[in-house]
Design an enzyme around this catalytic site. Structure first.
Site, PDB file in Angstrom:
ATOM      1  N   ASP A   8       0.891  -1.157   0.000  1.00 13.67           N
ATOM      2  CA  ASP A   8       0.000   0.000   0.000  1.00 13.67           C
ATOM      3  C   ASP A   8       0.931   1.210   0.000  1.00 13.67           C
ATOM      4  O   ASP A   8       1.521   1.553   1.019  1.00 13.67           O
ATOM      5  CB  ASP A   8      -0.872  -0.041   1.270  1.00 13.67           C
ATOM      6  N   LYS A  70       2.848  11.079  -3.698  1.00 15.44           N
ATOM      7  CA  LYS A  70       1.700  10.518  -4.408  1.00 15.44           C
ATOM      8  C   LYS A  70       0.791  11.598  -4.992  1.00 15.44           C
ATOM      9  O   LYS A  70       0.052  11.356  -5.931  1.00 15.44           O
ATOM     10  CB  LYS A  70       0.931   9.669  -3.400  1.00 15.44           C
ATOM     11  N   GLU A 169      -7.252   0.622  -4.059  1.00  9.72           N
ATOM     12  CA  GLU A 169      -7.163   0.478  -2.596  1.00  9.72           C
ATOM     13  C   GLU A 169      -8.470  -0.048  -1.985  1.00  9.72           C
ATOM     14  O   GLU A 169      -8.434  -1.007  -1.202  1.00  9.72           O
ATOM     15  CB  GLU A 169      -6.757   1.813  -1.973  1.00  9.72           C
ATOM     16  N   ASP A 191     -12.671   5.220   2.231  1.00  9.73           N
ATOM     17  CA  ASP A 191     -11.214   5.241   2.354  1.00  9.73           C
ATOM     18  C   ASP A 191     -10.704   6.678   2.304  1.00  9.73           C
ATOM     19  O   ASP A 191     -10.666   7.294   1.237  1.00  9.73           O
ATOM     20  CB  ASP A 191     -10.632   4.413   1.192  1.00  9.73           C
TER      21      ASP A 191
END
Ligand code: AMP
Length: 603
Positions: A8, A70, A169, A191
């Site tokens: 992850d 990211k 994810e 999430d």
């Protein structure tokens, strides 16, 4: 084949998991942690650190401590300008329009920096498992575009990993749920991490997990919440001292740090104290910041962001043509889902208690490891029916966007489109591929352009070329074309979709591997220097204690050896010289000790 790890790769932290006898487990990194901060730090003399050590230097060296990579990976600079205020380092536009990050005068692509984090994770996994690791499943936010997915995969390749699959994810979280429960239900995965928000609605069965809809925002995360607190702190400071400190990088980093700490505390306490002594000083002396922030004020500051996530959930329900009553379980993922107000809002929206079986920080990596287990054939196959989160289409006359594959189509999927010429004997046709929802092509994300060449000369409209657009299980777009008249097929690579060619990726991969070898050597070298230093200190003590007992010649030789040792350390002698010096010092030490023992026995 070695083990496949699940990674992850988070905006804030990354987690790595693997399968052990059909059960997912978390890799413990070299620092003993389960989470590795996704932070790369550089020192002035070219040293590089990743993870906890890098995070620790953030306050003192904000320009050269790269976090939130990211947010920039696979994004064009012009689309990422809103994110610039969340970071202290320098982000600029690369010649190809992507983001470039400059540290100590050197420009890096976000892929290279993400690769440094992945390299550290790979190494931690290898040390922890005691075997070489070359294959991985990496997760990305469901709302990542094709370019962001490709760029993430490229980062994996640069880090020396064969990225077998990129999965979303929330889908990974659902896989963890399926593995654990094996019960048919409809689940919502909410999430919310450090940089992105995703909501996915899935129907899971014993062996099928089908994503019904997914929505999200790639630029909405915990860092945005922190920023709200920072703005509030700036206001407070300015009204108290009449000073605007928002241009001072170190001050801003301290504020950001304090804001995040306050936010974390407010998840369990009703109020928190923010105390930043000596924030700045002017002619009248040092200025401190001391305020208390209550949970109620915090919630008011961040409420618009919380509401944005609720809106996305409602839209996802609409997309899936579902009602809140259809949802059996709500799984909370990501650090920001720990905020009490967020939990209340989600509980209220779905009208049911939240499923708290899973650790929100680890569940995604666990799902990725399970996907790895499925690919290895170790874990019973669960058919993953994921969806594409953007419509895929091409630009047609008048800059309009013609949708070929609508969003929320189950992947893998493909669609063929017949293309022809508009003038007689036209030999080439240009096709512009885009992702997005706007009818105006200019408002969507361009994936690239390609040209169909060598079309047989013919009157306009006669050539019939079938262009096949497909989205694979990674959510990555592929295009191929077949001239129906000649039957000649052509695989088309969309022009450098992440701005990185295969050759460049290979070069960076080799460079990264070399840097890792250098780092290992560097580490060994430091240990050796340390050992030499310790031996010198011991020998110096030995000489002080035994000066009266040793023959003059030995004292002289020992002093010479100590001098040589000190010089070698000062002049940074190379590894081989240090190694032989160390051997010499140890032998000499032993020889003198034996001599003294002999003397003692004779007396
Ligand atoms: P992730 O990307 O999932 O690692 O999430 C990291 C984000 O979650 C960061 O913005 C953290 O500040 C935030 N976070 C972690 N724990 C908490 C907590 N207990 N309360 C509020 N936010 C949190």
């Amino acid at each position: 084949m070695g083990r496949i790890i699940g990674i992850d790769l988070g905006t804030t932290n990354s987690v790595c998991a693997y399968m052990e006898r059909n059960e997912p487990r978390i890799v413990i990194n070299e620092e003993g942690g389960r989470l590795t901060p996704s932070v790369v730090g550089f020192t002035k003399n070219g040293e590089r650190f990743v993870g906890d050590i890098a995070k620790r230097q953030m306050l003192i060296n904000p320009d050269a401590t790269i976090h939130s990579i990211k947010r920039f990976i696979g994004r064009r600079y012009r689309d990422a300008t809103n994110d610039l205020r969340l970071v202290n380092y320098q982000v600029s536009e690369a010649p190809n329009g992507d983001c470039a990050i400059t540290v100590n005068g050197r420009s890096y692509s976000p892929q290279e920096l993400a690769a440094m984090v992945l390299q550290k994770i790979k190494k931690s996994a290898e040390d922890f498992l005691g075997e070489s690791v070359t294959e991985a499943v990496i997760t990305v936010p469901a709302y990542f575009t094709d370019r962001q997915r490709q760029a993430t995969r490229d980062a994996g390749t640069i880090a020396g990993l064969d990225v077998l699959r990129i999965i979303n994810e929330p889908t990974a979280a659902a896989l963890a749920y399926v593995h654990d429960r094996k019960k048919a239900s409809t689940i919502a995965v909410y999430d919310w991490g450090g940089g992105t928000f995703d909501i996915s609605l899935l129907e899971v069965d014993r062996d099928v997990a089908e994503v019904r809809a997914t929505r999200g925002n790639n630029a909405l995360g915990g860092a945005d919440i922190d920023r709200r607190i920072v703005d509030w702190l700036l206001d407070r400071f300015s009204s108290e001292h009449g000073l605007d400190v928002s241009q001072d990088k170190i001050v801003m980093q301290r504020l950001r740090d304090a804001a995040e700490r306050a936010k974390l505390e407010l998840s369990s306490a009703p109020t928190t104290e923010i105390h930043l002594p000596f924030l700045v000083s002017d002619q009248s002396g040092p200025k401190h910041l001391q305020v208390s922030l209550t949970r109620a004020t915090f919630e008011t500051l961040a409420e618009p962001l919380f509401q944005k996530t609720v809106e996305e959930c409602k839209r996802a329900l609409l997309d899936a043509r579902m009602d809140v009553r259809d949802i059996d379980e709500v799984i909370m993922v990501g650090g920001s889902s720990r905020i009490p107000r967020v939990q209340d809002l989600v509980r209220e929206l779905f009208g049911r208690p939240l499923n708290k079986t899973f650790n929100p920080d680890e569940v995604v990596a666990i799902g990725a490891a399970i996907q790895g287990g499925i690919l290895e054939g170790e874990v019973k196959a669960v058919t993953l029916l994921d969806v594409t989160n953007f419509s895929l289409g091409i630009e047609v006359q008048g800059r309009r966007f013609a949708r070929l594959i609508p969003k929320n189509s189950t992947i893998p999927t493909q669609k063929a489109q017949l293309v022809s010429t508009v003038v007689d004997n036209q030999r080439t046709v240009k096709i512009h591929v885009l992702q997005g929802e706007s009818g105006d092509a200019r408002e969507n994300v361009s994936l690239g352009e390609f040209e169909l060449q060598n079309i047989q000369p013919a009157p306009r409209g006669v050539p019939r070329i079938q262009v096949k657009f497909s989205i694979d299980a990674n959510g990555i777009v592929n295009v191929s074309a077949t001239d129906l008249r000649t039957g000649v097929a052509d695989e088309i690579r969309i022009d450098a979709p992440t701005g990185m060619s295969r050759v460049e990726i290979d070069r960076l991969r080799e460079e990264a591997a070399q840097a890792s070898r250098d780092e290992d050597e560097g580490r060994e070298f430091k240990v050796l220097r340390n050992d030499v230093e310790k031996e010198l200190v011991t020998l110096e003590g030995f000489l002080r204690e035994n000066r009266g007992l040793l023959p003059k010649q030995d004292i002289f030789e020992l002093e010479q050896a100590l001098k040589r040792g000190r010089m070698a350390l000062l002049k940074a002698a190379d590894g081989r010289n240090l190694q032989s010096l160390m051997g010499y010092l140890q032998r000499f030490h032993q020889h003198l000790t034996e001599k003294l023992e002999q003397q003692a026995r004779l007396h």
